[in-house]
Design an enzyme around this catalytic site. Structure first.
Site, PDB file in Angstrom:
ATOM      1  N   SER A  11       0.850  -1.316  -0.101  1.00 24.88           N
ATOM      2  CA  SER A  11       0.002   0.160   0.020  1.00 24.88           C
ATOM      3  C   SER A  11       0.888   1.255  -0.174  1.00 24.88           C
ATOM      4  O   SER A  11       1.775   1.449   1.072  1.00 24.88           O
ATOM      5  CB  SER A  11      -0.936  -0.054   1.396  1.00 24.88           C
ATOM      6  OG  SER A  11      -1.454   1.264   1.519  1.00 24.88           O
ATOM      7  N   HIS A  36      -1.476  -1.390  -4.195  1.00 27.99           N
ATOM      8  CA  HIS A  36      -2.378  -1.121  -3.647  1.00 27.99           C
ATOM      9  C   HIS A  36      -2.605   0.505  -3.443  1.00 27.99           C
ATOM     10  O   HIS A  36      -1.573   1.088  -2.892  1.00 27.99           O
ATOM     11  CB  HIS A  36      -2.695  -1.705  -2.246  1.00 27.99           C
ATOM     12  CG  HIS A  36      -3.808  -1.489  -1.366  1.00 27.99           C
ATOM     13  ND1 HIS A  36      -5.025  -2.208  -1.753  1.00 27.99           N
ATOM     14  CD2 HIS A  36      -4.267  -0.961  -0.311  1.00 27.99           C
ATOM     15  CE1 HIS A  36      -6.095  -1.948  -0.671  1.00 27.99           C
ATOM     16  NE2 HIS A  36      -5.372  -0.920  -0.133  1.00 27.99           N
ATOM     17  N   ASP A  38      -4.828   3.607  -1.927  1.00 26.61           N
ATOM     18  CA  ASP A  38      -5.847   4.033  -1.143  1.00 26.61           C
ATOM     19  C   ASP A  38      -6.272   5.327  -1.349  1.00 26.61           C
ATOM     20  O   ASP A  38      -5.619   6.311  -1.486  1.00 26.61           O
ATOM     21  CB  ASP A  38      -5.466   4.028   0.302  1.00 26.61           C
ATOM     22  CG  ASP A  38      -4.945   2.500   0.690  1.00 26.61           C
ATOM     23  OD1 ASP A  38      -6.058   1.750   0.921  1.00 26.61           O
ATOM     24  OD2 ASP A  38      -4.011   2.246   1.145  1.00 26.61           O
ATOM     25  N   MET A  40      -8.990   8.213  -0.295  1.00 26.90           N
ATOM     26  CA  MET A  40      -9.874   8.569   1.035  1.00 26.90           C
ATOM     27  C   MET A  40     -10.214  10.111   0.667  1.00 26.90           C
ATOM     28  O   MET A  40      -9.734  10.735   0.114  1.00 26.90           O
ATOM     29  CB  MET A  40      -8.973   8.675   2.138  1.00 26.90           C
ATOM     30  CG  MET A  40      -8.384   7.437   2.433  1.00 26.90           C
ATOM     31  SD  MET A  40      -7.415   7.180   3.988  1.00 26.90           S
ATOM     32  CE  MET A  40      -6.748   5.482   4.085  1.00 26.90           C
ATOM     33  N   HIS A  69      -8.331   1.007  -3.991  1.00 21.66           N
ATOM     34  CA  HIS A  69      -9.425   0.841  -2.881  1.00 21.66           C
ATOM     35  C   HIS A  69     -10.170   2.091  -2.423  1.00 21.66           C
ATOM     36  O   HIS A  69      -9.419   3.025  -2.026  1.00 21.66           O
ATOM     37  CB  HIS A  69      -8.404   0.361  -1.585  1.00 21.66           C
ATOM     38  CG  HIS A  69      -9.324   0.371  -0.374  1.00 21.66           C
ATOM     39  ND1 HIS A  69      -8.506  -0.056   0.761  1.00 21.66           N
ATOM     40  CD2 HIS A  69     -10.513   0.410  -0.003  1.00 21.66           C
ATOM     41  CE1 HIS A  69      -9.538   0.151   1.818  1.00 21.66           C
ATOM     42  NE2 HIS A  69     -10.938   0.284   1.347  1.00 21.66           N
ATOM     43  N   MET A  71     -12.303   4.446  -0.517  1.00 21.60           N
ATOM     44  CA  MET A  71     -12.908   4.992   0.465  1.00 21.60           C
ATOM     45  C   MET A  71     -13.425   6.404   0.486  1.00 21.60           C
ATOM     46  O   MET A  71     -12.957   7.300   1.065  1.00 21.60           O
ATOM     47  CB  MET A  71     -11.781   5.054   1.810  1.00 21.60           C
ATOM     48  CG  MET A  71     -11.427   3.336   2.168  1.00 21.60           C
ATOM     49  SD  MET A  71      -9.976   3.280   2.721  1.00 21.60           S
ATOM     50  CE  MET A  71      -8.740   3.580   1.661  1.00 21.60           C
ATOM     51  N   MET A 140     -11.377  -5.641   5.749  1.00 18.67           N
ATOM     52  CA  MET A 140     -10.452  -4.647   6.171  1.00 18.67           C
ATOM     53  C   MET A 140     -10.197  -5.477   7.908  1.00 18.67           C
ATOM     54  O   MET A 140     -11.090  -5.679   8.548  1.00 18.67           O
ATOM     55  CB  MET A 140     -11.402  -3.431   6.580  1.00 18.67           C
ATOM     56  CG  MET A 140     -11.327  -2.571   5.492  1.00 18.67           C
ATOM     57  SD  MET A 140      -9.913  -2.177   4.395  1.00 18.67           S
ATOM     58  CE  MET A 140      -9.154  -1.314   5.652  1.00 18.67           C
ATOM     59  N   ASP A 182      -6.448  -6.123   4.376  1.00 15.30           N
ATOM     60  CA  ASP A 182      -5.924  -4.966   4.309  1.00 15.30           C
ATOM     61  C   ASP A 182      -5.969  -4.404   5.842  1.00 15.30           C
ATOM     62  O   ASP A 182      -7.131  -4.195   6.371  1.00 15.30           O
ATOM     63  CB  ASP A 182      -6.647  -4.136   3.479  1.00 15.30           C
ATOM     64  CG  ASP A 182      -5.997  -2.853   3.155  1.00 15.30           C
ATOM     65  OD1 ASP A 182      -5.095  -2.499   3.693  1.00 15.30           O
ATOM     66  OD2 ASP A 182      -6.746  -1.992   2.436  1.00 15.30           O
TER      67      ASP A 182
END
Ligand code: DX5
Ligand code: ZN
Length: 234
Positions: A11, A36, A38, A40, A69, A71, A140, A182
């Site tokens: 990540s 990976h 992320d 957000m 991913h 979020m 998660m 994760d």
């Protein structure tokens, strides 16, 4: 003991963002299977990170799949942007979409593999009626929003429950759904997590903040692989 085709997905949340191109190249050279990524939004989770622009910027530097991913809430509008930026896998949290089946279809139509992400307290029932549209199930093992948190042990029971569901689905359809985990994955717990039934391991701080790594992640990646191999014969 089953030996799976394990994949490690570093990540980049814990990477040095001032040197992101070098960081992704270094981690791929060290054997990363996926990157990976992320995303957000300071709305669905209390943190703000990176978007399609950064995905597009790293795309030419890595040949491995980029695993997005999300979020964020809402989800749908941004999916084509990530697909156009070179994403390969896109996962989202079911609580963040008003129409989960539609969002999964949108990911497939955009040419990516798709999946759902389950927070520690989110029930697996969300996957039951959309199995045909899932390529990956991301569990998660921390609450989403930050790197460097401790692994929540109850996640191991959830992995086993998800494994049973995807194995039953494979027996009837022949199609494989990957189980990804994760949060809080370290060299000293990856073996136990593998035995619970995981295929893809996301690790951020364990890789990018590895002591003495100094931009060379081959040591920590080798340790992950060795511990995975050892877990298969344990
Ligand atoms: C957290 C992110 C993770 C994070 C994991 O919300 O989804 O991908 O980077 O970090 P570690 O491996 O440090 O727990
Ligand atoms: Zn993540």
């Amino acid at each position: 003991m089953t030996t799976r085709n394990y994949r490690i997905a570093p990540s980049i949340l814990s990477a040095d963002f001032a040197r992101l191109g070098e960081e992704v190249k270094a981690v791929v050279a060290a054997g990363a299977d996926w990157i990976h990524f992320d995303v957000m939004d300071n709305h669905y989770v209390p943190n703000l990170t990176i978007g399609p622009l950064v995905c597009k910027a790293i795309r030419p530097h890595v040949k491995v799949p980029i695993d997005i991913h999300l979020m964020i809430k809402p989800v749908d509008r941004i999916i084509p942007d990530f697909a156009n930026a070179g994403a390969n896998i896109i996962t989202f949290h079911p609580e963040a979409s008003d129409h989960i089946d539609r969002t999964l279809s949108l990911i497939r139509e955009s040419g990516c593999m798709g999946g759902l992400v389950f927070n520690p307290a989110t029930p697996l029932t969300y996957m039951d009626h959309v199995m045909d549209k899932l390529d990956v199930v991301l569990l998660m093992s921390v609450n989403p929003g930050f790197g460097g948190q401790a692994f929540i042990a109850e996640s191991l029971h959830k992995v086993a429950a998800a494994r049973a569901k995807v194995d039953a689905y494979k027996r009837t359809t022949g199609r494989e759904i990957l189980i990804e985990i994760d949060g809080g994955v370290k060299t000293d717990n990856i073996g136990e997590i593998a035995r619970a039934g995981v295929d893809v391991f996301v690790a951020g701080s364990a890789i990018f903040c590895a002591p003495d790594a100094a931009g060379d992640y081959t040591g920590v990646m080798r340790q992950f692989r060795e511990n995975l191999r050892a877990s298969a014969v344990a």
